[in-house]
Design a protein around this motif. Structure first.
Motif, PDB file in Angstrom:
ATOM      1  N   GLY A 200     -47.419  99.707 110.092  1.00  0.00           N
ATOM      2  CA  GLY A 200     -47.399 101.162 110.152  1.00  0.00           C
ATOM      3  C   GLY A 200     -46.071 101.726 109.700  1.00  0.00           C
ATOM      4  O   GLY A 200     -45.321 101.114 108.950  1.00  0.00           O
ATOM      5  N   ALA A 201     -45.791 102.944 110.181  1.00  0.00           N
ATOM      6  CA  ALA A 201     -44.562 103.626 109.791  1.00  0.00           C
ATOM      7  C   ALA A 201     -43.387 103.132 110.631  1.00  0.00           C
ATOM      8  O   ALA A 201     -43.560 102.812 111.807  1.00  0.00           O
ATOM      9  N   PRO A 202     -42.177 103.080 110.037  1.00  0.00           N
ATOM     10  CA  PRO A 202     -41.888 103.287 108.619  1.00  0.00           C
ATOM     11  C   PRO A 202     -42.394 102.111 107.787  1.00  0.00           C
ATOM     12  O   PRO A 202     -42.509 100.997 108.288  1.00  0.00           O
ATOM     13  N   LYS A 203     -42.670 102.386 106.526  1.00  0.00           N
ATOM     14  CA  LYS A 203     -43.264 101.369 105.654  1.00  0.00           C
ATOM     15  C   LYS A 203     -42.282 101.006 104.541  1.00  0.00           C
ATOM     16  O   LYS A 203     -41.832 101.870 103.793  1.00  0.00           O
ATOM     17  N   PHE A 204     -41.986  99.721 104.465  1.00  0.00           N
ATOM     18  CA  PHE A 204     -41.036  99.225 103.473  1.00  0.00           C
ATOM     19  C   PHE A 204     -41.791  98.538 102.333  1.00  0.00           C
ATOM     20  O   PHE A 204     -42.833  97.915 102.558  1.00  0.00           O
ATOM     21  N   PRO A 205     -41.276  98.618 101.113  1.00  0.00           N
ATOM     22  CA  PRO A 205     -41.908  97.876 100.016  1.00  0.00           C
ATOM     23  C   PRO A 205     -41.895  96.376 100.323  1.00  0.00           C
ATOM     24  O   PRO A 205     -40.826  95.802 100.525  1.00  0.00           O
ATOM     25  N   PRO A 206     -43.053  95.735 100.369  1.00  0.00           N
ATOM     26  CA  PRO A 206     -43.105  94.313 100.748  1.00  0.00           C
ATOM     27  C   PRO A 206     -42.925  93.401  99.542  1.00  0.00           C
ATOM     28  O   PRO A 206     -43.778  92.569  99.218  1.00  0.00           O
ATOM     29  N   SER A 207     -41.794  93.531  98.855  1.00  0.00           N
ATOM     30  CA  SER A 207     -41.606  92.876  97.553  1.00  0.00           C
ATOM     31  C   SER A 207     -41.844  91.373  97.602  1.00  0.00           C
ATOM     32  O   SER A 207     -42.527  90.809  96.735  1.00  0.00           O
ATOM     33  N   MET A 208     -41.269  90.710  98.613  1.00  0.00           N
ATOM     34  CA  MET A 208     -41.349  89.251  98.648  1.00  0.00           C
ATOM     35  C   MET A 208     -42.770  88.783  98.956  1.00  0.00           C
ATOM     36  O   MET A 208     -43.260  87.813  98.387  1.00  0.00           O
ATOM     37  N   ALA A 209     -43.457  89.508  99.854  1.00  0.00           N
ATOM     38  CA  ALA A 209     -44.849  89.163 100.143  1.00  0.00           C
ATOM     39  C   ALA A 209     -45.729  89.374  98.914  1.00  0.00           C
ATOM     40  O   ALA A 209     -46.676  88.606  98.672  1.00  0.00           O
ATOM     41  N   LEU A 210     -45.439  90.407  98.126  1.00  0.00           N
ATOM     42  CA  LEU A 210     -46.223  90.655  96.915  1.00  0.00           C
ATOM     43  C   LEU A 210     -46.050  89.522  95.910  1.00  0.00           C
ATOM     44  O   LEU A 210     -47.007  89.121  95.237  1.00  0.00           O
ATOM     45  N   GLU A 211     -44.825  88.994  95.798  1.00  0.00           N
ATOM     46  CA  GLU A 211     -44.615  87.849  94.901  1.00  0.00           C
ATOM     47  C   GLU A 211     -45.452  86.654  95.358  1.00  0.00           C
ATOM     48  O   GLU A 211     -46.043  85.944  94.538  1.00  0.00           O
ATOM     49  N   PHE A 212     -45.493  86.421  96.667  1.00  0.00           N
ATOM     50  CA  PHE A 212     -46.330  85.330  97.180  1.00  0.00           C
ATOM     51  C   PHE A 212     -47.795  85.565  96.833  1.00  0.00           C
ATOM     52  O   PHE A 212     -48.496  84.648  96.373  1.00  0.00           O
ATOM     53  N   LEU A 213     -48.287  86.782  97.050  1.00  0.00           N
ATOM     54  CA  LEU A 213     -49.706  87.064  96.785  1.00  0.00           C
ATOM     55  C   LEU A 213     -50.049  86.852  95.309  1.00  0.00           C
ATOM     56  O   LEU A 213     -51.106  86.293  94.984  1.00  0.00           O
TER      57      LEU A 213
END
Length: 677
Positions: A200-213
């Motif tokens: 939920g809030a606040p929401k941070f860009p999940p850059s590292m998780a996106l690379e994994f996905l």
């Protein structure tokens, strides 16, 4: 002027004119505290921190507060971006004592650096259940003078508790299919299907998780992993967290819908997200991903590049609203009246609809943050382009946010990787040139003859603080990406120099666990060690990934073993907290895929056939694949040894797990070899 006048940190320089007699972190401050027999006030922040500025204005610029501090304390100001080790150690104490943390961080220490009272922001007057800063200072002073034994006992106990905290436990072996499947399931449970992102809030860009996905999809074909990554990227790109006029991302969204950002723009976020969107385009061909990757790269070069070729740390959240007041987001927000006055009624109404600018506003005082809420309606591209150009020109006349122009080695490493790859994918040699210039700057200013890194520099002058693990790991990552893109083996050599330091000065020889500071660094009350991602990849995971890539390039068993030992922690944590070990999970995907090793040989990289093979190799989706390009039997890269042309034609060789396929001369055949499982 106080003792901060000659430092390199822009954040500390912001406090150089305070009436507070600030010291930088160092022996002099603690010697003075012992001489005067007073406690230390440790204040930690960073230049783009909104509440740091607020507390500075309310308290540290106030003469009466400064007089009290100067009489009863030794005041030490720390830039958390220059001294992440100091920040990490005392933030651990703050979180243990209060259950929360943040910046500004306010800690009171004995002259032996032992903490005994903690907080973050303190207001000038009591409010919302918080004591005023003055009340805190008086209470600490009275306790120090009247209950010294109690204070020192508490400080000693806190210090012992921190020092004796269990070192991160390694799992036996490396993460495998089961752990990565559990990590994916964990991310799926925390995924927000309506809005993208996690939690939920606040929401941070999940850059590292996106690379994994993205890597998991590439290796397994998981459509669910790709859907989470692509939907999150689209939601962020359409939201207010993305600068719809100038490109680049703000630090985070205060709401779940990505609408209202915390407006500071950090180098590390934009470097990581530039790379994510470039990799998303590589996977899907998405026009949106291509646009955002390039706009973010252009933002990095236009707004954060320094005269020396490095990249500045951040743009501030606050700026002058035109009345002399510094207000959060003033540079970025609009009203319908603003738009009509600038564009006329017809184009003003069009802009309001296109960018989601409403009469009520989506931010404060009837102002709106620009978004792209209309996903379905088709707009006239020419009119929108004209509107955007006029709005951007008008915005450029507003007072701009301040820039923290110190160069942080780790974050520049992330930017080098992003710009090198984005430039290669989209035929933008200027971006590759910017990456090379930043790498040259790091070598000239930050790297000494022993292979030791300095963490920061400013105006071409190296700072006083030693590099930490993330500096060595992220700079090595950038150099490895640059080596693959340019075909210049010197960057591989520099990466090896840095990774040798990781293995000798940051690694526990018995367990293979990694520390955030070197064995010969300044000794704090605890040697910091954290394998979890925060705003950037953890130094631990980043080192594991770089060690693995370097081993694939060179065949070094020692570096491969070090990477595998470091990834043991991902086996332990990945299934439990996947959002916080995304970079480690991405490295684990590379390990499971090989990673693949690609050698491209030809008469030169400017030869059309060689360039086509090289580009195909760089665009391969195989997780963590490494690419070496050069002349047959070239000495630039170990992977080029014994790699001849095939019937006089440029060729590509693909190997993994000690097995090589037959060389190919056709880009389509190379693509099939790399994208297959």
């Amino acid at each position: 002027m106080n003792r901060l006048a000659d430092v390199t940190s822009p954040y500390l320089l912001q406090h150089a004119d305070n009436p507070v007699d600030w010291y930088p972190w160092g022996p002099e401050a603690f010697e003075e505290a012992r001489r005067r027999d007073v406690p230390i006030l440790l204040s930690v922040g960073y230049s783009a921190c909104h509440w740091c500025h607020v507390m500075a204005h309310e308290s540290f610029e106030d003469q009466a507060t400064a007089d009290y501090l100067n009489e009863n304390f030794v005041s030490v100001k720390v830039d958390r971006e220059e001294r992440p080790d100091v920040d990490a150690v005392y933030m651990e104490a703050v979180q243990a004592a209060t259950g929360q943390g943040g910046w500004p961080m306010t800690v009171f220490l004995t002259p032996e650096a032992e903490p005994f009272y903690f907080g973050t922001y303190f207001p000038p007057r009591p409010q919302h259940g918080m004591p005023s800063f003055g009340q805190v200072l008086e209470g600490v002073h009275q306790a120090w003078e009247g209950r010294r034994d109690e204070v020192t006992e508490v400080a000693g106990k806190i210090t012992r508790d921190i020092a004796q905290r269990e070192i991160v436990r390694q799992a036996a072996g490396v993460p495998g299919e089961e752990e990565l499947a559990q990590a994916l399931l964990g991310l799926t449970r925390e995924y927000d299907p309506q809005r993208g992102g996690f939690g939920g809030a606040p929401k941070f860009p999940p850059s590292m998780a996106l690379e994994f996905l993205l890597r998991h999809h590439a290796r397994t074909g998981s459509e669910g992993a790709l859907q989470m990554a692509s939907d999150t990227c689209e939601r962020m790109a359409r939201g207010g967290i993305y600068d719809q006029l100038g490109g680049g991302f703000a630090r985070y969204s205060v709401d779940r819908d990505w609408v209202v950002p915390h407006f500071e723009k950090m180098l590390y976020d934009n470097a990581l997200l530039c790379r994510v969107y470039a990799h998303l385009w590589r996977t899907t061909g998405s026009d949106l991903a291509r646009r955002v990757a390039l706009e973010t790269a252009d933002f990095l070069v236009a707004e954060l590049r320094t005269e020396e070729g490095g990249f500045a740390s951040a743009l501030d959240a606050d700026s002058d609203d035109g009345t002399g007041r510094h207000v959060e987001g003033a540079y970025y927000v609009w009203t319908p009246e603003n738009l009509r006055a600038l564009l006329g009624d017809e184009d003003g109404d069009l802009a309001a609809e296109y960018f989601g600018v409403t009469g009520e506003g989506t931010f404060e005082h009837g102002q709106s943050v620009l978004q792209l809420p209309q996903a379905e309606r088709v707009f006239d591209a020419g009119r929108i382009s004209s509107v955007r150009e006029r709005m951007l020109a008008e915005r450029s006349r507003r007072p701009a946010p301040g820039r923290d122009d110190k160069v942080v080695a780790a974050w520049n490493g992330l930017a080098i990787a992003a710009l090198a790859e984005t430039g290669a994918y989209f035929d933008r040699p200027d971006l590759i040139e910017a990456a090379v210039a930043a790498a040259d700057h790091l070598v000239r200013v930050h790297l000494d003859e022993h292979g030791h890194l300095t963490r920061t520099s400013r105006d071409g002058r190296a700072g006083a603080n030693s590099g930490v693990l993330e500096d060595y790991a992220d700079v090595a990552e950038g150099f490895l990406a640059l080596a693959s893109v340019t075909g210049e083996g010197v960057w591989l050599d520099f990466a090896g120099l840095l990774l040798d330091q990781v293995m000798t000065r940051f690694t526990d020889p018995e367990s293979g666990a990694l520390y955030d500071t070197a064995s010969d660094a300044e000794q704090l009350i605890r040697r910091p060690q954290d394998p979890t991602d925060n705003a950037t990849p953890s130094g631990w995971s980043a080192a594991a990934a770089a060690l693995l890539s370097y081993a694939a390039h060179t065949g070094s068993d020692a570096h491969r073993t070090a990477a595998e030992r470091a990834l043991g922690v991902v086996k332990a944590l990945g299934p439990r907290v996947p959002r916080f070990v995304g970079w480690g999970l991405a490295a684990a995907e590379a390990l499971l895929d090989g990673p693949r090793e690609v050698a491209v040989v030809g008469p030169s990289l400017t030869d059309g056939r060689t360039a086509a093979l090289h580009r195909t190799a760089l665009l391969a989706r195989a997780p963590g694949a490494v690419v070496a390009a050069g002349t047959p039997d070239g000495e630039e890269f170990p992977l080029l040894a014994h790699r001849p042309l095939v019937d006089g034609a440029p060729a590509a060789y693909v190997c993994r797990n000690f097995t090589c396929e037959a060389p190919v001369t056709d880009p389509d055949a190379l693509r099939a070899a790399l994208d297959g499982n």
